[in-house]
Scaffold this motif. Structure first.
Motif, PDB file in Angstrom:
ATOM      1  N   SER A 155     -60.821  40.327  25.559  1.00 26.47           N
ATOM      2  CA  SER A 155     -60.029  41.528  25.816  1.00 26.47           C
ATOM      3  C   SER A 155     -58.979  41.705  24.732  1.00 26.47           C
ATOM      4  N   ALA A 156     -58.375  42.849  24.722  1.00 26.34           N
ATOM      5  CA  ALA A 156     -57.215  43.064  23.847  1.00 26.34           C
ATOM      6  C   ALA A 156     -56.060  42.183  24.315  1.00 26.34           C
ATOM      7  N   ALA A 157     -55.125  41.916  23.415  1.00 27.86           N
ATOM      8  CA  ALA A 157     -53.906  41.206  23.798  1.00 27.86           C
ATOM      9  C   ALA A 157     -53.025  42.135  24.630  1.00 27.86           C
ATOM     10  N   ILE A 158     -52.561  41.632  25.736  1.00 24.82           N
ATOM     11  CA  ILE A 158     -51.789  42.443  26.676  1.00 24.82           C
ATOM     12  C   ILE A 158     -50.392  41.858  26.806  1.00 24.82           C
ATOM     13  N   ASN A 159     -49.400  42.699  26.758  1.00 25.68           N
ATOM     14  CA  ASN A 159     -48.009  42.263  26.870  1.00 25.68           C
ATOM     15  C   ASN A 159     -47.732  41.676  28.247  1.00 25.68           C
ATOM     16  N   ARG A 165     -54.658  37.293  27.141  1.00 26.14           N
ATOM     17  CA  ARG A 165     -55.963  37.895  26.918  1.00 26.14           C
ATOM     18  C   ARG A 165     -57.006  37.145  27.743  1.00 26.14           C
ATOM     19  N   GLY A 166     -58.109  37.818  28.024  1.00 29.99           N
ATOM     20  CA  GLY A 166     -59.217  37.188  28.720  1.00 29.99           C
ATOM     21  C   GLY A 166     -60.403  37.011  27.794  1.00 29.99           C
ATOM     22  N   VAL A 185     -56.893  42.114  34.047  1.00 27.14           N
ATOM     23  CA  VAL A 185     -55.834  41.152  33.764  1.00 27.14           C
ATOM     24  C   VAL A 185     -54.602  41.628  34.525  1.00 27.14           C
ATOM     25  N   SER A 186     -54.049  40.764  35.361  1.00 31.55           N
ATOM     26  CA  SER A 186     -52.933  41.152  36.216  1.00 31.55           C
ATOM     27  C   SER A 186     -51.781  40.169  36.080  1.00 31.55           C
TER      28      SER A 186
END
Lengths: 239, 124
Positions: B27-31, B104-105, B121-122
């Motif tokens: 996945s994209a990098a998530i804040n 990220r996943g 992603v939570s």
């Protein structure tokens, strides 16, 4: 002198799986002690914890809650490390469900007979606490618990590893103390409830290098081998 | 009776793609917002073939996504899912105080058949 926790990554949670892994971020130190704490929401659940270099970890203490609503099982395990790579620790549970895995690397620990004392408790009760008396000074204590309907914050002088947090049907939490100081009685408490509730809890005290026996002098207090503390007094026994 | 579970907020979706045996999807990098104390990758395996063995990983970065030193994973299959779901997550010892923290996943199909990826992603 106590050991030193040199790696302590975040705690893993899992659901819908029998296999969870957690990796150390940096290379491990040959001769260190690796500790793993795990929990799952199942009575008499089984765990197998291992890494590719050192093999299967010793089962230092496993405690099940017993049958009841929201049952759980927790465990604390360890192995002496011989690797210098950044190890990945794998925990396999016997039945797919919900749980946690925490891992630690600690240096300065005994290289044989590293377990000083263990404690465990579980069942359906109005309060949840466990006790053991350490026989070695400066042990490092690792504790994990799970239960319903709630857990209290960490015990005094202990550091939160994770939680308490609800995973599915129970709360899970872990804490540790790098240096438990002088020998003596250790009581760790998960909660006290108004009515009986199901819980499981375990802790293990690990010995530092040299066993930590004898006595220590800290801030003017002299502690003898049996844990009796003399403030400002001249010790007179065989220490 | 279940516990009072944390309030989860979906921060992003895993790429809605098929994943063949041997393939890896990231996945994209998530804040990771400040004050967050836990996060998870949750995958819906309702449509998984029974023979697929799936590896799911959650990575955490503390430097804005340059390095990903915190790695946690599960390996599972349809028979092991709970209510057709699986998840792998991380519990921080204290609320997040690092504005550069990312998650990220990573999903792989280790064996069996192709799956269609459905997941989130939570954080909580």
């Amino acid at each position: 002198m106590s050991g030193t926790i040199v790696q302590n990554p975040t705690t893993a949670t899992f659901a819908g799986s029998t296999t969870v892994t957690k990796s150390f971020a940096s290379g491990c130190t040959n001769g260190s002690l690796l500790i793993a704490m795990a929990s799952q929401e199942l009575d008499a659940g089984t765990f197998t914890i291992s890494d590719p270099t050192n093999g299967t970890y010793a089962n230092d203490k496993t405690q099940a809650s017993g049958a009841g609503s929201n049952p759980t099982t927790v465990t604390v395990r360890s192995i002496q490390n011989t690797a210098t790579s950044a190890l990945t620790i794998t925990c396999v549970v016997g039945t797919s469900g919900y749980g946690t895995l925490s891992i630690f690397e600690e240096t300065g620990m005994a290289t044989s007979s590293v377990v000083d004392v263990t404690a465990g408790g579980g069942g359906a009760a109005t309060s949840a606490s466990i006790n053991a008396t350490t026989t070695t000074a400066n042990t490092s204590i690792y504790c994990i618990g799970a239960g319903y309907p709630q857990m209290t914050p960490p015990d005094t002088s202990y550091t939160t590893q994770f939680g308490p947090t609800g995973i599915n049907n129970a709360y899970h939490g872990g804490e540790y103390r790098q240096d438990a100081g002088a020998t003596g009685s250790v009581t760790l408490t998960m909660n006290s409830w108004g009515s009986p509730n199901t819980w499981s809890m375990a802790f293990v005290a690990y010995k530092p290098t040299g066993g930590g026996g004898g006595h220590t002098r800290v801030g003017g207090a002299f502690v003898n081998y049996s844990g009796v503390t003399y403030f400002g007094a001249t010790p007179s026994g065989p220490y | 009776m279940g516990v009072a579970s944390p309030t989860w907020t979906v921060r992003g979706n895993l790429p809605s793609v098929t994943v063949a045996v041997g393939q890896t999807r990231t996945s994209a990098a998530i804040n990771v917002p400040l004050s967050v104390q836990q996060l998870k990758v949750e995958i819906d395996g309702t449509a998984w073939p029974a023979d697929s063995v799936v590896y799911a990983e959650v990575d955490v970065s503390d430097d804005g996504g340059v390095t990903w030193p915190d790695v946690t994973s599960i390996t599972t299959s349809k028979a092991n899912l709970q209510n057709n779901l699986c998840s792998v997550g991380v519990l921080f010892p204290a609320p997040n105080a690092n504005s550069s923290r990312r998650v990220r996943g990573v999903i792989k199909v280790l064996s069996g058949s192709t799956i269609t990826l459905v997941g989130t992603v939570s954080t909580a």
